[in-house]
Write a protein that holds these residues in place. Structure first.
Motif, mmCIF file in Angstrom:
data_model
loop_
_atom_site.group_PDB
_atom_site.id
_atom_site.type_symbol
_atom_site.label_atom_id
_atom_site.label_comp_id
_atom_site.label_asym_id
_atom_site.label_seq_id
_atom_site.Cartn_x
_atom_site.Cartn_y
_atom_site.Cartn_z
ATOM 1 N N GLY A 163 1.013 -1.107 -0.022
ATOM 2 C CA GLY A 163 -0.151 -0.027 -0.059
ATOM 3 C C GLY A 163 1.181 1.205 -0.099
ATOM 4 N N ALA A 164 1.740 1.192 -0.899
ATOM 5 C CA ALA A 164 2.993 2.338 -0.846
ATOM 6 C C ALA A 164 2.286 3.641 -1.073
ATOM 7 C CB ALA A 164 3.879 2.045 -1.740
ATOM 8 N N SER A 165 1.155 3.832 -1.860
ATOM 9 C CA SER A 165 0.284 5.093 -2.023
ATOM 10 C C SER A 165 -0.583 5.587 -0.997
ATOM 11 C CB SER A 165 -0.261 5.024 -3.493
ATOM 12 O OG SER A 165 -1.298 4.099 -3.309
ATOM 13 N N GLY A 166 -0.874 4.710 0.110
ATOM 14 C CA GLY A 166 -1.829 5.031 1.104
ATOM 15 C C GLY A 166 -0.828 5.894 2.126
ATOM 16 N N GLY A 167 -1.653 6.128 3.363
ATOM 17 C CA GLY A 167 -1.281 7.118 4.245
ATOM 18 C C GLY A 167 -0.093 6.573 4.970
ATOM 19 N N LEU A 168 -0.207 5.322 5.611
ATOM 20 C CA LEU A 168 0.990 4.690 6.135
ATOM 21 C C LEU A 168 2.291 4.437 4.994
ATOM 22 C CD1 LEU A 168 -0.765 2.091 8.505
ATOM 23 C CD2 LEU A 168 0.861 3.870 9.295
ATOM 24 N N GLY A 169 1.894 3.942 3.879
ATOM 25 C CA GLY A 169 2.863 3.404 2.943
ATOM 26 C C GLY A 169 3.687 4.598 2.373
ATOM 27 N N SER A 170 3.052 5.888 2.160
ATOM 28 C CA SER A 170 3.560 6.777 1.673
ATOM 29 C C SER A 170 4.667 7.491 2.560
ATOM 30 C CB SER A 170 2.617 8.197 1.228
ATOM 31 O OG SER A 170 1.970 8.521 2.405
ATOM 32 N N TYR A 171 4.449 7.361 3.964
ATOM 33 C CA TYR A 171 5.371 7.927 4.823
ATOM 34 C C TYR A 171 6.650 6.850 4.871
ATOM 35 C CZ TYR A 171 2.227 11.646 6.124
ATOM 36 O OH TYR A 171 1.234 12.574 6.058
ATOM 37 N N ALA A 172 6.043 5.640 4.768
ATOM 38 C CA ALA A 172 7.227 4.421 4.887
ATOM 39 C C ALA A 172 8.178 4.680 3.772
ATOM 40 C CB ALA A 172 6.385 3.141 4.782
ATOM 41 N N VAL A 173 7.806 5.126 2.378
ATOM 42 C CA VAL A 173 8.797 5.073 1.425
ATOM 43 C C VAL A 173 9.665 6.450 1.781
ATOM 44 C CG1 VAL A 173 8.790 6.104 -1.142
ATOM 45 C CG2 VAL A 173 7.103 4.521 -0.391
ATOM 46 N N GLN A 174 9.093 7.271 2.148
ATOM 47 C CA GLN A 174 9.971 8.609 2.642
ATOM 48 C C GLN A 174 10.920 8.236 3.578
ATOM 49 O OE1 GLN A 174 8.111 12.487 2.409
ATOM 50 N NE2 GLN A 174 6.095 11.321 2.540
ATOM 51 N N PHE A 175 10.723 7.430 4.811
ATOM 52 C CA PHE A 175 11.390 7.230 5.815
ATOM 53 C C PHE A 175 12.518 6.122 5.110
ATOM 54 C CE2 PHE A 175 7.872 8.148 8.714
ATOM 55 C CZ PHE A 175 8.740 9.408 9.180
ATOM 56 N N VAL A 176 12.341 5.182 4.284
ATOM 57 C CA VAL A 176 13.310 4.273 3.955
ATOM 58 C C VAL A 176 14.229 5.044 2.896
ATOM 59 C CG1 VAL A 176 13.546 2.345 2.160
ATOM 60 C CG2 VAL A 176 11.918 2.381 3.637
ATOM 61 N N ARG A 177 13.697 5.901 2.220
ATOM 62 C CA ARG A 177 14.799 6.655 1.169
ATOM 63 C C ARG A 177 15.476 7.577 2.004
ATOM 64 N NH1 ARG A 177 16.507 6.426 -3.148
ATOM 65 N NH2 ARG A 177 15.705 8.360 -3.996
ATOM 66 N N ASN A 178 15.133 8.293 3.160
ATOM 67 C CA ASN A 178 15.868 9.087 3.726
ATOM 68 C C ASN A 178 16.804 8.367 4.559
ATOM 69 O OD1 ASN A 178 14.209 11.213 3.005
ATOM 70 N ND2 ASN A 178 12.981 11.401 5.113
ATOM 71 N N GLY A 179 16.546 7.210 5.068
ATOM 72 C CA GLY A 179 17.462 6.568 5.805
ATOM 73 C C GLY A 179 18.553 5.521 4.935
ATOM 74 N N GLY A 180 18.615 5.877 3.624
ATOM 75 C CA GLY A 180 19.463 4.929 2.874
ATOM 76 C C GLY A 180 19.130 3.742 2.399
ATOM 77 N N GLY A 181 17.958 3.236 2.718
ATOM 78 C CA GLY A 181 17.204 1.910 2.088
ATOM 79 C C GLY A 181 16.736 1.878 0.746
ATOM 80 N N ILE A 182 16.432 0.989 0.458
ATOM 81 C CA ILE A 182 15.765 0.800 -0.765
ATOM 82 C C ILE A 182 14.234 0.242 -0.949
ATOM 83 C CG2 ILE A 182 15.976 -0.631 -3.154
ATOM 84 C CD1 ILE A 182 18.806 -1.258 -2.207
#
Length: 444
Positions: A229-248
């Motif tokens: 659910g990467a486009s949803g409320g939780l998922g969209s913030y998860a994408v940003q935290f992963v990217r900010n933290g150097g994850g894929i």
């Protein structure tokens, strides 16, 4: 974007709220105790039939609480659960809280004012409140903590008396006024509008704890995170935290339109689950579907996920357990498609995987999340804005998964776009980036 005239007008209106006489009743989105059986035997529990907007009595505030004039709020899935009276009517939570006596007794009402997100202005403070005063612009963190429990001092979420504000307590944020504990307050990011600020705390804080906190998956640089659910409320913030933290970040979405938005957010790999399901929506609950998705992930990034960000529940949990790599982690905070999970336990124990339960975020985690939002390193997932009188339709859009990101609700704010007090920071961060989901959602 707020103009100087709008800012002045809003400032005058806010001064009147802070210094004015409080009403005896206020407008609020609520459910009614008399309706708890209305969906018995009904397949489509349409929340438009159970959510009401009307006048309810204004409660007194306890010494450790504040009264907030709510400018904007947002819909979360717990609002949908409350309005469906599932998995149980939330009036049971209110009665249990009220049974503790004292100030808690106020919560047991024949109506439940919902809403677990809010931005607004403090208009009254209790006698024990420190650090906050009338006129402060705030957002409200969701965790309603009992600071007299020993466990709460190690982690606010570990106290037995911890509750989700506006779900397990009354007087929530989908209203013109809300009651919150001082320990729930965060400074409103000055570059955001009221509605942009309101949509963040619950989902962003929850995603932070799941991924970044030492109480969650402890994501590190280079980790591959599969985000349902990467486009949803939780998922969209998860994408940003992963990217900010150097994850894929590997995001799973349900349409080509949602995939486009998630790519614009910076997700490394986006997978449209309809292509994996190949016309069979139930295939992701069976090994053949798991294997197709696993192959698609390995084709894209060369490895299996270190972390699976799980909140969908019954429909995806069996796949999540399978897809995490040997020694990997499934971190879960919810089950929007059902709580009863069935999975093949061999993939868990024989490959030494972990399942971590995560719930909300403590105040420190919320503060760290809010700091990232203030810096512009995390942007709002707001895609649509409704008026409070339209709250039932707003909740229905979430119930039927017609939305992306978060759905906002204006309360006392007369129109969208107000509340920005640092326009220079907004320009520096970039309005297009801040409004990414709003533009993708059609700008309602």
């Amino acid at each position: 974007m707020t103009t100087p005239t709008e800012t002045a007008t809003t400032a005058g209106a806010l001064d009147a709220l802070v210094g004015g006489t409080l009403p005896d009743t206020y407008r609020a989105a609520h459910i009614r105790a008399q309706d708890t059986e209305m969906f018995a035997g009904v397949q489509d529990k349409d929340v438009r039939k159970s959510l009401h907007v009307g006048q309810v009595p204004l409660p007194e505030i306890a010494p450790d609480e504040v009264l907030i004039a709510v400018m904007a709020s947002a819909i979360n899935y717990n609002t949908v659960w409350s309005a469906m009276f599932e998995p149980m009517p939330t009036f049971g939570f209110l009665k249990h809280l009220a049974s503790q006596g004292g100030w808690h007794a106020r919560h047991d009402q024949p109506h439940h004012v919902l809403g677990s997100d809010a931005s607004g202005v403090v208009v009254r403070t209790g006698s024990a409140v420190q650090h906050w005063k009338p006129g402060d612009h705030v957002v409200v963190a969701t965790a309603h903590i009992n600071d007299q429990e020993p466990a709460s001092h190690a982690d606010g979420m570990m106290g037995e008396d911890q509750r989700a504000w506006g779900f397990e307590t009354n007087f929530g944020g989908l209203a013109d006024y809300a009651v919150a504990r001082a320990s729930q307050l965060l400074p409103k990011p000055a570059h955001l509008t009221w509605e942009e600020a309101a949509c963040n705390p619950l989902c962003a804080g929850t995603a932070y704890r799941m991924l970044v906190s030492d109480r969650g998956a402890r994501m590190k640089q280079g980790d591959i995170a599969l985000i349902w659910g990467a486009s949803g409320g939780l998922g969209s913030y998860a994408v940003q935290f992963v990217r900010n933290g150097g994850g894929i970040a590997v995001g799973v979405v349900s349409s080509a339109e949602k995939a486009e938005t998630v790519r614009a957010l910076g997700c490394d790999v986006v997978i449209d689950r309809t292509e994996i399901e190949q016309g069979d929506p139930g295939s992701l609950q069976r090994p053949e579907g798991w294997k197709r998705l696993g192959k698609a992930i390995r084709t894209a990034v060369g490895e299996d996920p270190h972390i699976v960000f799980e909140h969908v529940g019954k429909a995806t949990f069996p796949a999540s357990v399978f897809l995490a790599r040997r020694g990997g982690t499934v971190v879960t905070c919810g089950s929007s498609t059902g709580y009863q999970h069935q999975f093949d336990n061999r993939y868990l124990w024989m490959k030494l995987k972990r399942i971590i339960g995560s719930h909300g975020a403590n105040l420190q985690e919320q503060w760290e999340t809010n700091r990232l939002i203030q810096q512009g390193r995390v942007v709002p997932a707001l895609s649509a804005v409704y008026g409070l009188d339209e709250v039932a339709e707003a909740a229905r859009s979430v119930q039927t998964n017609r939305h992306i990101g978060k759905v906002g609700v204006l309360c006392l704010a007369p129109e969208p776009g107000l509340g920005v007090t640092d326009p220079a920071a907004r320009e520096r961060i970039g309005p297009d980036r801040i409004e990414l989901f709003r533009n993708a959602g059609g700008g309602r």
